[in-house]
Motif scaffolding. Structure first.
Motif, PDB file in Angstrom:
ATOM      1  N   LEU A   3      45.439  24.113  18.465  1.00  0.00           N
ATOM      2  CA  LEU A   3      44.269  24.436  19.261  1.00  0.00           C
ATOM      3  C   LEU A   3      43.760  23.178  19.956  1.00  0.00           C
ATOM      4  O   LEU A   3      43.515  22.154  19.318  1.00  0.00           O
ATOM      5  N   LYS A   4      43.614  23.219  21.267  1.00  0.00           N
ATOM      6  CA  LYS A   4      43.100  22.075  22.033  1.00  0.00           C
ATOM      7  C   LYS A   4      41.570  22.154  22.072  1.00  0.00           C
ATOM      8  O   LYS A   4      41.008  23.112  22.595  1.00  0.00           O
ATOM      9  N   VAL A   5      40.939  21.134  21.512  1.00  0.00           N
ATOM     10  CA  VAL A   5      39.484  21.138  21.357  1.00  0.00           C
ATOM     11  C   VAL A   5      38.875  19.948  22.095  1.00  0.00           C
ATOM     12  O   VAL A   5      39.169  18.790  21.782  1.00  0.00           O
ATOM     13  N   THR A  47      41.073  23.436  28.011  1.00  0.00           N
ATOM     14  CA  THR A  47      41.111  23.375  26.548  1.00  0.00           C
ATOM     15  C   THR A  47      40.698  24.741  25.992  1.00  0.00           C
ATOM     16  O   THR A  47      40.136  25.579  26.707  1.00  0.00           O
ATOM     17  N   ASP A  48      40.976  24.967  24.723  1.00  0.00           N
ATOM     18  CA  ASP A  48      40.688  26.268  24.115  1.00  0.00           C
ATOM     19  C   ASP A  48      39.216  26.433  23.765  1.00  0.00           C
ATOM     20  O   ASP A  48      38.690  27.548  23.742  1.00  0.00           O
ATOM     21  N   CYS A  49      38.557  25.321  23.449  1.00  0.00           N
ATOM     22  CA  CYS A  49      37.150  25.368  23.054  1.00  0.00           C
ATOM     23  C   CYS A  49      36.614  23.944  23.077  1.00  0.00           C
ATOM     24  O   CYS A  49      37.337  22.997  23.409  1.00  0.00           O
ATOM     25  N   LEU A  50      35.347  23.787  22.731  1.00  0.00           N
ATOM     26  CA  LEU A  50      34.749  22.453  22.670  1.00  0.00           C
ATOM     27  C   LEU A  50      33.849  22.361  21.455  1.00  0.00           C
ATOM     28  O   LEU A  50      33.388  23.374  20.916  1.00  0.00           O
ATOM     29  N   LEU A  51      33.610  21.131  21.021  1.00  0.00           N
ATOM     30  CA  LEU A  51      32.676  20.890  19.927  1.00  0.00           C
ATOM     31  C   LEU A  51      31.603  19.938  20.445  1.00  0.00           C
ATOM     32  O   LEU A  51      31.904  18.801  20.825  1.00  0.00           O
ATOM     33  N   ARG A 184      38.540  33.960  24.057  1.00  0.00           N
ATOM     34  CA  ARG A 184      39.487  33.200  23.238  1.00  0.00           C
ATOM     35  C   ARG A 184      38.745  32.436  22.134  1.00  0.00           C
ATOM     36  O   ARG A 184      38.657  31.214  22.144  1.00  0.00           O
ATOM     37  N   ILE A 185      38.224  33.191  21.182  1.00  0.00           N
ATOM     38  CA  ILE A 185      37.456  32.616  20.078  1.00  0.00           C
ATOM     39  C   ILE A 185      38.409  32.036  19.040  1.00  0.00           C
ATOM     40  O   ILE A 185      39.281  32.726  18.518  1.00  0.00           O
ATOM     41  N   PRO A 186      38.272  30.749  18.694  1.00  0.00           N
ATOM     42  CA  PRO A 186      39.182  30.111  17.742  1.00  0.00           C
ATOM     43  C   PRO A 186      38.816  30.440  16.295  1.00  0.00           C
ATOM     44  O   PRO A 186      37.652  30.728  15.988  1.00  0.00           O
TER      45      PRO A 186
END
Length: 286
Positions: A3-5, A47-51, A184-186
């Motif tokens: 997963l790309k974060v 990216t798939d998501c971010l933090l 696209r929820i990780p």
């Protein structure tokens, strides 16, 4: 495929450690220089998501990320807390007595005010990232410059730790939000206690008139719904008027929460649910 974060900062940043904590070692943290770039990467699918860091127990809210939450059609899907322990870090061979300038992110500097006041010879200089500050002073190689960051940044960039635990208080935690496109929820790696339940985050606006905010918050008080956070942000183009962010304890699937939100919708100019997600594990104070 990992997963790309997206996260803001350089390798060795606290945000990178938070990515590993909430999503596991198999995740692929991707650094970005700014919060704006970080949000754009997740919104565009780069990216798939971010933090994103959203608040700190010493320095308070990260206001920029509240504004970016409203600006993008993304959803909050998880949260985590990370213990923040700051160190004074310098190129190898530098002595603490020789340090005259200290670089770090403004939030990190705010968390270390007592240490900096106790060392007035050290001039403070803001930088875009904690770990990035370490990277910079190592590259520059000056004998009178240091950076404030986590110990892991010293390991990443081959620097020396001159002082540890320089934050104002040991109970220094940052809350991070895991944010993604709703499509696209990780999967969240961090184990959430079954007793923690869900948290819901909303943003709403009310008319600028006496009692409007009181009546809006009353919809939760009347139903014994616990509010864990409230934040106000100015509305662009409407001086002295505000949007309100609210964290409430509960699941939107719960009838009490549904009724409270329906009641609020009747009173508010606008209402948006930013996310309903598992609450992070409780912080155990020592």
């Amino acid at each position: 495929m990992s997963l790309k974060v997206a996260y803001q900062g350089e390798r060795g940043a606290f945000s990178e450690a938070a990515v590993r904590k909430i999503l596991g070692e198999a995740s692929q943290p991707v650094p970005y220089r700014s919060f704006e770039e970080m949000f754009e990467s997740a919104a565009s699918g780069e990216t798939d998501c971010l933090l994103a860091p959203i608040e700190n127990s010493l320095a308070g809210s990260v206001l920029k990320n509240y504004d970016l939450l409203e600006r993008h059609e993304l959803t909050i899907v998880g949260e985590t807390y990370l213990r923040i322990a700051h160190s004074l870090i310098a190129p190898r061979g530098v002595k603490i007595a020789d340090v005259r300038r200290v670089y770090s992110h403004p939030v990190a500097l705010a968390q270390c005010e007592r240490f900096l006041r106790a060392n007035p010879r050290m001039e403070v200089a803001q930088a875009y990232d904690t770990a990035g500050s370490v990277k910079m002073v190592v590259q520059e190689g000056r004998s009178d410059e240091a950076a404030i960051a986590g110990r892991s940044a010293a390991e990443v960039y081959g620097a020396d730790v001159l002082a540890e635990g320089i934050e104002d208080h040991a109970q220094n935690y940052t809350r991070f939000l895991l944010i993604s496109d709703p499509s696209r929820i990780p999967p969240v790696h961090e184990t959430a206690s079954a007793s923690n339940g869900k948290k819901t985050t909303i943003i709403f606006r009310v008319a600028n008139k006496p009692g409007a905010l009181f009546r809006s918050l009353a919809v939760f008080a009347l139903r014994d719904i616990d509010l864990s956070k409230i934040e106000s942000r100015p509305i662009e183009g409407r001086p002295w008027e505000y949007s309100f962010y609210l964290d409430l304890i509960g699941d939107v699937a719960d009838s009490r929460i549904r009724k409270a939100l329906a009641h609020l919708e009747e009173l508010a100019e606008s209402l948006r649910i930013l996310g309903c997600y598992e609450r992070a594990q409780s912080i155990h104070l020592s």
